[in-house]
Design an enzyme around this catalytic site. Structure first.
Site, mmCIF file in Angstrom:
data_model
loop_
_atom_site.group_PDB
_atom_site.id
_atom_site.type_symbol
_atom_site.label_atom_id
_atom_site.label_comp_id
_atom_site.label_asym_id
_atom_site.label_seq_id
_atom_site.Cartn_x
_atom_site.Cartn_y
_atom_site.Cartn_z
ATOM 1 N N LYS A 25 0.668 -1.239 -0.238
ATOM 2 C CA LYS A 25 -0.070 -0.469 0.461
ATOM 3 C C LYS A 25 0.850 1.036 0.210
ATOM 4 C CE LYS A 25 -0.609 -1.094 5.073
ATOM 5 N NZ LYS A 25 -0.981 -1.241 5.912
ATOM 6 N N PRO A 84 3.558 -8.520 5.668
ATOM 7 C CA PRO A 84 3.376 -9.757 5.528
ATOM 8 C C PRO A 84 1.807 -9.783 5.542
ATOM 9 C CG PRO A 84 4.611 -9.970 7.586
ATOM 10 C CD PRO A 84 4.567 -8.394 7.142
ATOM 11 N N ASP A 125 14.536 27.669 10.230
ATOM 12 C CA ASP A 125 14.018 27.944 11.551
ATOM 13 C C ASP A 125 13.705 27.020 13.007
ATOM 14 O OD1 ASP A 125 10.988 28.426 12.930
ATOM 15 O OD2 ASP A 125 10.846 26.711 12.399
ATOM 16 N N GLY A 138 8.761 37.021 15.505
ATOM 17 C CA GLY A 138 9.862 36.767 15.975
ATOM 18 C C GLY A 138 11.326 37.347 15.863
ATOM 19 N N ASN A 162 5.421 44.291 17.517
ATOM 20 C CA ASN A 162 5.310 44.650 19.254
ATOM 21 C C ASN A 162 6.564 44.532 19.492
ATOM 22 O OD1 ASN A 162 2.693 44.456 20.097
ATOM 23 N ND2 ASN A 162 2.623 42.184 19.062
ATOM 24 N N HIS A 211 0.153 29.208 13.550
ATOM 25 C CA HIS A 211 -0.201 28.632 15.341
ATOM 26 C C HIS A 211 -0.765 27.331 14.476
ATOM 27 C CE1 HIS A 211 -1.802 33.090 15.654
ATOM 28 N NE2 HIS A 211 -0.432 33.115 15.435
ATOM 29 N N LEU A 254 -21.486 31.924 13.569
ATOM 30 C CA LEU A 254 -21.434 33.519 14.087
ATOM 31 C C LEU A 254 -22.238 34.058 13.841
ATOM 32 C CD1 LEU A 254 -17.583 33.843 14.556
ATOM 33 C CD2 LEU A 254 -19.264 33.569 16.515
#
Length: 1121
Positions: free
Chosen positions: A58, A109, A257, A309, A346, A780, A799
């Site tokens: 497979k 198998p 990263d 960051g 920020n 995220h 919503l």
């Protein structure tokens, strides 16, 4: 990101290695992998069972329902497997919306069994614990297991027992199989927890008389737990989702990263696409992708990615050049666009990160122009004006069309410009420069504190207990008709199931921050603490909000900060217990602990009952640890903000760390006084964008919290929305949700049940995910939908149907907020107050210098080395180039001493000089001093210095003097005999002439070696020849008056400087004059002195005392009598 899918082979490998069970698990490690490179003969040698067993084959490429798709070959012999693979290998296959090529296969198998022996088991993680699903009928036709399966939840920190499994999961299982299954499932859950799995499905699990067989398996693990599980996991290869190729550029960025404290992500969606993005921020990157797709660009969107960051200039350069390289490989008939976007940072210095991007644009300016690339830039944050200026300048100098915009432009407006849906302004209005925000508009230096203590938008009340005004959850539809989508009464089928209890723990405070709130900061984050103090000052707080810092890696001490114009000292403690004991008024902890230590430090903080709120900034904490923190916090009534967050802000009262950015943004977004709008967001960068949007469309922010991007944030949307509902002064609420999870449905439930009555404006980002053919993990960790109800599209519709105000896109979010606000003002719910200017706060010197607002004469000047960048530079040459060019020690010395890249022969000569001057035995004065010092027990530096201090005209320091004397005589036209006679007449020694041991009959081989090299390689040796003529005269008088090694090096070096082509005559003479040549002897002989020091220590020689018989005691005659 945290939960990552692993291949079936990897999952089974882990299972067979690490499951601890008494059950007989069959076919352990009986699997073979087949790819395009597979050598079948070698494969059968490594797995001889392939020749004897019946087999199953497979694809192993994260494909679901392979059996139903006809992608499993069953009960074949080896030849049959080969034919099956041959028929499928490298063939394009469609699975759902995804098209991909089959290239990895798994052979196992074949296990003969009946349908009654097949079972289904699945374990998956949620916020509350791990759910175990079991169905007594497994296999391909299992159907909808969510509705069929028996299930139980193992709560966080709980352990599963076999009795629970038997009683709750195995009710339909034959008695003879219950013992085996209950034991195996308990062991499977323990294995799942130990190796930090987040999802594990086995279907079918076959149970026969021989034991248990794991036939098909799918799994995900928490990749952030790598530092915990590395020993067991090893080096894991995470395969891409089926339908998307794994590109080497993605692996390169992933490696960058992993080596960086910043976040760098790249996913290639369509390398031939014309729309490329380079976005700062995990939330912002999703918003830009959404907008591109909303405007019809999904088929042309080339990539998804983000950088955030505060990456360094070099990291940003590496990231940018990777994207520019990819987008300039294939031309597009319409040209290409690059969107360099982002929210308002920020703490990232925008100008610094843009330097890396500018370098990359300059390097690729040719291909960018050839491929007709147009660049659109929008950014805000610290020093963004300088960043935009530099970006605009590079457009002018390179001829590349670059359009730049700042915070005056809506974040995603550049997408419409790039795609031709809105005009490009010729001269966009620019916000004031950073420095201008620091100047008070009034003559008053201070603003009375009382004017900003209460809500900005309502009559001031003495306390927080006043009941909230009840507002209708919605406004008349006609006032919003042109903005909002029409309501369609569509709710996802599993909406009810997705809901959980909306009640908030009674033990947790409604008001997290007041004007008197005091915090302890964990970690030496001086910039963040100074930012908090500047915010406190501009809000007219009486005292700083930071009471102390905790930093375990130093002893207790004081750290200096500014409170307005005045310097103050803040205590720093080694351990948290001391800080808590000495500051009982503190009830907030802001943790900047690393992902490895955040868990332990948070557990420790919650042992102190005074702490009611904890902000965890770190990203990458394993989900299992976060869930334990959440459980403990719920038990103790502690509110956790984070992990993976920038924090939150309550204007006029308190801000967490770097939230809200630097002071210019605080003032621009009016965060120094409260408004009427409270918001909650996942993304930290997007929370600052909300500050900007809300300040431009309403009277400002009352409070804002970024709960963090992880799957399980410490506090949820509902927790904060309910706080805002119960808070006087908050008149409307904004929520920025995102794809993944079901927390937004609790808001729907709260509105429907009347628990939330204030107007709520909502938007869930990630709507583009449903348009992609294959799964994309956004920036995220929690931004990934595992079922239909978790998509942003489904949540936005739910919503809307519940009565929240939902725009048609993020582009319209500001318009909807303004419309709702204007209606509240019109009906008298909000009464805007008069604007009052804040007090001025001086700008830090370092930041003013960064902005180019001041200049100051430097205390030092240097022209040989620069260590400030990503790479060390010697006289303009990067250190990597020094090694690549194999310059050697002589080449480095040439760069640092002479600021030149010297010819190869010159570098070799320098190295030879160092070698021949390295040592001349222990009897010479320098070596003698070093030995005596070493034997007196002194350290290496002291002993070396003792030896070096003997170097001068009499010992070793004759290189400069010899060079000067011989040069002066030669340059003045003096004959060698005239020079010798003049020195004799003046009573001066000829420096570089004479040796205590060597003579014309016993030549110094060091001089001979150097002479042979110089004669062979130097273009001219006029001064050396002159010195050799002098030697003939001096040795005719006395055979030991030879040209010694110091003299030879001195005159040969003058020849080198004058004739190598790298120096003018004046420059060559200057190097001689300033003592450069003596440096050769000092550097070379230091090697010998160090050798003598080490030799004495190795020989363990004791204190040296000079023998009496080697001292002639000559006392004055009157004393001896």
């Amino acid at each position: 990101m945290s939960a990552k899918a692993i291949s079936e082979q990897t999952g089974k490998d882990f299972l067979y290695k690490y499951i601890c069970t008494s059950v007989d698990v069959q076919n352990r490690f009986s699997y073979a992998r087949v790819t395009t490179e597979t050598d079948w003969d070698r494969l059968t040698q490594e797995h001889p069972w392939l020749l004897t067993e019946r087999l199953v084959v497979k694809p192993d490429q994260l494909i679901k329902r392979r059996g139903k798709l006809g992608l499993v070959g069953i009960n074949l012999d080896l030849q049959g497997v080969k034919e099956w693979v041959r028929g499928h290998l490298m063939k394009e296959t469609t699975v759902g919306k995804a098209k991909g090529v089959l290239k990895n296969f798994l052979i196992e198998p074949f296990v003969p069994h009946t349908q009654e022996e097949e079972f289904y088991v699945c374990i998956y993680a949620t916020r509350e614990g791990d759910h175990v699903l079991f169905h007594h009928e497994g296999g391909m036709e299992v159907g909808d297991v969510d509705t069929k399966a028996q299930r139980l939840m193992v709560a966080v920190d709980d352990k599963l027992s076999e009795d629970q499994v038997r009683d709750q999961l195995l009710t339909h299982v034959p008695e003879n199989k219950k013992e085996v299954l209950s034991s195996f499932i308990v062991s499977l859950v323990n294995f799942y927890e130990d190796l930090y799995f987040t999802y594990l499905e086995i279907n079918p699990l076959v149970v026969t008389d021989q034991g248990v067989y794991v036939l098909d398996m799918a799994a995900k693990i928490d990749a952030t737990a790598d530092y915990i599980c590395k020993a067991k996991w090893g080096d894991i290869e995470f395969p891409p989702p089926f339908g998307r190729e794994a590109y080497p550029e993605e692996a390169y960025i992933a490696d960058l990263d992993a080596k960086s404290g910043a976040s760098l992500k790249l996913t290639l969606l369509n390398p031939c696409g014309r729309i490329w993005t380079m976005v700062a921020g995990g939330g912002a990157s999703v918003v830009y992708s959404d907008t591109i797709c909303d405007l019809g660009g999904v088929d042309e969107l080339a990539n998804y990615g983000e950088y955030s960051g505060a990456p360094s200039e070099q990291q940003t350069y590496d990231y940018a050049k990777t994207i520019l390289s990819l987008m300039t490989r294939e031309k597009h008939p319409e040209g290409k666009v690059l969107i360099i976007g982002g929210s308002i940072a920020n703490f990232t210095n925008v100008a610094a990160t843009f330097k890396g991007i500018v370098r990359a644009i300059k390097d690729y300016q040719g291909p960018l122009k050839e491929h007709e690339v147009t660049i659109f830039v929008r950014r805000g944050g610290p020093n963004y004006q300088e960043g935009l200026r530099v970006m605009g300048e590079v457009g002018k100098t390179t001829g590349i069309p670059i359009h730049v915009f700042g915070t005056e432009t809506h974040m995603t407006a550049i997408v419409g410009m790039a795609m031709g849906h809105r005009p490009i302004p010729n001269q966009p209005p620019m916000d004031a420069h950073t420095a201008n925000f620091l100047l008070n508009a009034s003559n008053s230096a201070m603003t009375p504190a009382a004017t900003r203590t209460a809500s900005f938008s309502e009559p001031r009340t003495p306390n927080d207990a006043t009941p909230a005004k009840k507002s209708k959850a919605g406004l008349p539809a006609d006032s919003l008709h042109s903005i909002l989508w029409p309501l369609k009464n569509v709710v996802t089928a599993d909406w009810k199931e997705a809901q959980a209890s909306s009640g908030c723990s009674g033990a947790k405070a409604t008001t997290l921050f007041r004007k008197q709130t005091k915090a302890i900061v964990w970690g030496m984050q001086t910039r963040a603490v100074q930012g908090m103090m500047d915010f406190d000052y501009v809000c007219s707080r009486d005292e700083p909000s930071v009471a102390a810092m905790v930093y375990p890696f130093t002893g207790d001490h004081k750290q200096k900060f500014y409170w307005g114009h005045k310097e103050i000292l803040l205590p720093v403690y080694k351990n948290m217990a001391d800080a808590m004991k000495r500051h009982p008024e503190v009830d907030v902890l802001i943790s900047f602990a690393s992902l490895r230590s955040a868990y332990d430090s948070t557990i420790e903080a919650m042992q102190h009952p005074q702490i009611h709120t904890i902000a965890i900034i770190a990203e990458g904490i394993p989900e299992a640890q976060t869930r334990k923190l959440i459980k403990m916090a719920d038990e103790k009534g502690v509110t956790i903000i984070g992990p993976a967050t920038v924090g939150g802000i309550k204007p006029g009262c308190f801000k967490i760390g770097n939230t809200g950015g630097m002071l210019d943004n605080i003032l621009a977004s009016k965060l120094y006084r409260p408004g009427s709008v409270a918001y909650v967001s996942r993304s930290g960068g997007m929370s600052n964008e909300l500050n900007n949007i809300i300040s431009r469309t309403t009277d400002g922010v009352y409070e804002g919290v970024a709960i963090g991007g992880d799957r399980y944030p410490g506090s949820t949307f509902m927790d904060h929305v309910l706080r805002y509902q119960d808070t006087p002064g908050v008149e409307m609420i904004v929520m920025l949700g995102e794809i993944g999870g079901t927390e937004e449905y609790k808001i729907c439930q709260g509105i429907r049940e009347g628990r939330i009555t204030k107007p709520v404006v909502c938007w869930c980002i990630g709507t583009c995910a449903t348009m992609f053919a294959s799964e994309v993990q956004f920036g995220h960790a929690g931004a990934c939908a595992n079922q239909a109800s978790e998509t942003a599209v489904a949540k936005n519709q739910a919503l809307r149907d519940a009565g929240a105000y939902v725009p048609k896109s993020f582009d319209e979010l500001g318009n909807v907020i303004k419309t709702v606000y204007d209606e509240l003002v019109a009906n008298g719910t909000i009464i805007p107050a008069q604007e009052v200017p804040p007090p001025t706060v001086p700008m830090d010197y370092s930041w003013a210098r960064e902005l180019g607002l001041i200049r100051k004469p430097a205390s030092f000047m240097t022209s040989i080395c620069d260590e400030r960048g990503q790479e060390l530079i010697y006289a303009g040459m990067p250190i990597t180039e020094v090694f690549k060019e194999e310059m050697g020690l002589g080449g480095v010395l040439g760069l640092l001493w002479f600021q030149r890249r010297l010819p190869r022969y010159a570098c070799q000569f320098i190295e030879m000089c160092l070698m021949v001057t390295a040592d001349h035995g222990p009897a010479v004065s320098g070596a003698h001093n070093t030995i005596v010092c070493a034997r007196a027990g002194k350290d290496l530096i002291s002993s070396l210095t003792s030896g070096l201090l003997t170097i001068g005209d009499r010992f070793g320091g004759a290189l400069d003097a010899a060079a000067k004397q011989f040069s002066k005589a030669f340059d003045s036209g003096m004959l060698p005999m005239e020079f010798v006679n003049k020195m004799k007449k003046d009573g001066k020694l000829i420096m570089g002439i004479g040796h205590r041991v060597k003579s014309i009959n016993n030549p110094d081989m060091r001089v001979q070696i150097l002479k042979d090299f110089v004669k062979q390689h130097f273009t001219s040796t006029q001064l050396l020849d002159y010195a050799l003529d002098v030697e003939k005269i001096t040795t005719s008088k006395k055979p030991n008056l030879i040209l010694n090694v110091d003299g030879f090096i001195g005159v040969a070096f003058v020849d080198l400087l004058r004739t190598c082509g790298g120096f003018t005559r004046d420059e060559a003479d200057e190097f001689v004059e300033i003592g450069a040549l003596n440096g050769i002897f000092v550097l070379g002989r230091s090697m010998g002195f160090i050798g003598h020091y080490l030799d004495q220590k190795r020989l363990k020689q004791g204190l040296y005392r000079h023998p009496w018989d080697d001292i002639s005691y000559v006392l004055p005659e009157h004393m001896s009598m």
